[in-house]
Design a protein around this motif. Sequence first.
Motif, PDB file in Angstrom:
ATOM      1  N   ALA A  83     -23.619 -35.923 -21.942  1.00  0.00           N
ATOM      2  CA  ALA A  83     -23.919 -36.884 -20.943  1.00  0.00           C
ATOM      3  C   ALA A  83     -23.122 -37.975 -21.240  1.00  0.00           C
ATOM      4  CB  ALA A  83     -25.370 -37.273 -20.740  1.00  0.00           C
ATOM      5  N   LYS A  84     -22.975 -38.380 -22.582  1.00  0.00           N
ATOM      6  CA  LYS A  84     -21.968 -39.576 -22.926  1.00  0.00           C
ATOM      7  C   LYS A  84     -20.730 -39.181 -22.812  1.00  0.00           C
ATOM      8  CE  LYS A  84     -25.326 -41.565 -26.129  1.00  0.00           C
ATOM      9  NZ  LYS A  84     -25.724 -41.895 -27.483  1.00  0.00           N
ATOM     10  N   GLY A  85     -20.215 -37.807 -23.213  1.00  0.00           N
ATOM     11  CA  GLY A  85     -18.850 -37.332 -23.023  1.00  0.00           C
ATOM     12  C   GLY A  85     -18.571 -37.421 -21.554  1.00  0.00           C
ATOM     13  N   TYR A  86     -19.378 -37.174 -20.719  1.00  0.00           N
ATOM     14  CA  TYR A  86     -19.046 -36.991 -19.211  1.00  0.00           C
ATOM     15  C   TYR A  86     -19.138 -38.565 -18.774  1.00  0.00           C
ATOM     16  CZ  TYR A  86     -20.353 -32.065 -18.695  1.00  0.00           C
ATOM     17  OH  TYR A  86     -20.334 -30.641 -18.620  1.00  0.00           O
ATOM     18  N   GLY A  87     -19.339 -39.574 -19.581  1.00  0.00           N
ATOM     19  CA  GLY A  87     -19.138 -40.770 -19.265  1.00  0.00           C
ATOM     20  C   GLY A  87     -20.607 -41.822 -18.872  1.00  0.00           C
ATOM     21  N   HIS A  88     -21.581 -40.852 -18.927  1.00  0.00           N
ATOM     22  CA  HIS A  88     -22.812 -41.633 -18.793  1.00  0.00           C
ATOM     23  C   HIS A  88     -22.913 -42.690 -19.889  1.00  0.00           C
ATOM     24  CE1 HIS A  88     -24.225 -39.415 -15.289  1.00  0.00           C
ATOM     25  NE2 HIS A  88     -23.860 -38.276 -16.162  1.00  0.00           N
ATOM     26  N   THR A  89     -23.537 -43.842 -19.573  1.00  0.00           N
ATOM     27  CA  THR A  89     -23.918 -44.746 -20.400  1.00  0.00           C
ATOM     28  C   THR A  89     -25.095 -44.676 -20.991  1.00  0.00           C
ATOM     29  OG1 THR A  89     -24.751 -46.569 -19.066  1.00  0.00           O
ATOM     30  CG2 THR A  89     -22.254 -46.598 -19.555  1.00  0.00           C
ATOM     31  N   GLU A  90     -25.546 -45.331 -22.200  1.00  0.00           N
ATOM     32  CA  GLU A  90     -26.975 -45.387 -22.693  1.00  0.00           C
ATOM     33  C   GLU A  90     -27.993 -45.838 -21.657  1.00  0.00           C
ATOM     34  OE1 GLU A  90     -29.359 -44.029 -25.828  1.00  0.00           O
ATOM     35  OE2 GLU A  90     -27.092 -44.169 -26.036  1.00  0.00           O
ATOM     36  N   ASP A  91     -27.608 -46.877 -21.128  1.00  0.00           N
ATOM     37  CA  ASP A  91     -28.430 -47.575 -20.032  1.00  0.00           C
ATOM     38  C   ASP A  91     -28.711 -46.610 -18.866  1.00  0.00           C
ATOM     39  OD1 ASP A  91     -28.827 -49.922 -21.369  1.00  0.00           O
ATOM     40  OD2 ASP A  91     -27.228 -50.992 -20.156  1.00  0.00           O
ATOM     41  N   GLN A  92     -27.746 -45.618 -18.573  1.00  0.00           N
ATOM     42  CA  GLN A  92     -28.259 -44.932 -17.346  1.00  0.00           C
ATOM     43  C   GLN A  92     -28.916 -43.710 -17.778  1.00  0.00           C
ATOM     44  OE1 GLN A  92     -23.903 -43.819 -16.821  1.00  0.00           O
ATOM     45  NE2 GLN A  92     -23.796 -44.753 -14.788  1.00  0.00           N
ATOM     46  N   ILE A  93     -28.570 -43.223 -19.137  1.00  0.00           N
ATOM     47  CA  ILE A  93     -29.453 -42.380 -19.673  1.00  0.00           C
ATOM     48  C   ILE A  93     -30.944 -42.548 -19.985  1.00  0.00           C
ATOM     49  CG2 ILE A  93     -29.723 -40.756 -21.725  1.00  0.00           C
ATOM     50  CD1 ILE A  93     -26.862 -40.925 -22.114  1.00  0.00           C
ATOM     51  N   ASN A  94     -31.100 -43.718 -20.491  1.00  0.00           N
ATOM     52  CA  ASN A  94     -32.570 -44.364 -20.518  1.00  0.00           C
ATOM     53  C   ASN A  94     -33.150 -44.553 -19.159  1.00  0.00           C
ATOM     54  OD1 ASN A  94     -32.287 -44.328 -23.479  1.00  0.00           O
ATOM     55  ND2 ASN A  94     -31.680 -46.385 -23.306  1.00  0.00           N
ATOM     56  N   ALA A  95     -32.384 -45.149 -18.178  1.00  0.00           N
ATOM     57  CA  ALA A  95     -32.920 -45.268 -16.961  1.00  0.00           C
ATOM     58  C   ALA A  95     -33.327 -44.068 -16.220  1.00  0.00           C
ATOM     59  CB  ALA A  95     -31.997 -45.974 -16.069  1.00  0.00           C
ATOM     60  N   SER A  96     -32.327 -43.025 -16.473  1.00  0.00           N
ATOM     61  CA  SER A  96     -32.696 -41.797 -15.700  1.00  0.00           C
ATOM     62  C   SER A  96     -34.160 -41.176 -16.208  1.00  0.00           C
ATOM     63  CB  SER A  96     -31.197 -40.687 -15.871  1.00  0.00           C
ATOM     64  OG  SER A  96     -31.427 -40.242 -17.099  1.00  0.00           O
ATOM     65  N   PHE A  97     -34.173 -41.128 -17.701  1.00  0.00           N
ATOM     66  CA  PHE A  97     -35.275 -40.850 -18.256  1.00  0.00           C
ATOM     67  C   PHE A  97     -36.727 -41.353 -17.625  1.00  0.00           C
ATOM     68  CE2 PHE A  97     -38.385 -39.723 -21.718  1.00  0.00           C
ATOM     69  CZ  PHE A  97     -38.654 -38.605 -21.431  1.00  0.00           C
ATOM     70  N   THR A  98     -36.538 -42.812 -17.670  1.00  0.00           N
ATOM     71  CA  THR A  98     -37.756 -43.508 -17.122  1.00  0.00           C
ATOM     72  C   THR A  98     -38.113 -43.053 -15.570  1.00  0.00           C
ATOM     73  OG1 THR A  98     -37.075 -45.262 -18.579  1.00  0.00           O
ATOM     74  CG2 THR A  98     -38.703 -46.016 -16.506  1.00  0.00           C
TER      75      THR A  98
END
Length: 155
Positions: A83-98
């Motif tokens: 996901a990070k390689g696709y350009g998703h940020t740490e904040d986006q990743i965490n928010a999506s899990f929440t």
Amino acid sequence: MGAMQVTPANVLHIRNALLAESRLLSGKVEMATSGVQVGEPGLDDVSRQASGGFNDKISALMNQCHAYVDALKAAAVELEQTAKGYGHTEDQINASFTKFQLDNPPPNSVPTSPSAPGPAMLSFAQSLASAEPSQPQPAVGDLRFLFPGLDGDRR
């Protein structure tokens, strides 16, 4: 069935599902593992050998469960990196899990059949219970059935 294809559009959903399932199962496995021992029903040699054999089998089964949970976690970590390689940020990743956790709360219990009252069964258990006898059963670790349609599979 074809291989599941991870894309920028589905990588977070797949990662979140694996991470949530690993966390749920991790807690269940830890609870099941703690204090699980078969005691010696008697003081004779047969009782000692039998309890030792049962405990060895229980330990082997619990080790398999731990390995499965570890594999789910490892896959989630790999997908996070993807996901990070696709350009998703740490904040986006965490928010999506929440958001995923809010949209998909864990069950309070795991029914043993699809018709049992209560919350839905875990994904893998549900797929096994609902599969037609003539259909091949998904292999443990093959999680493509969790996401029908994401890879073109229209079951």
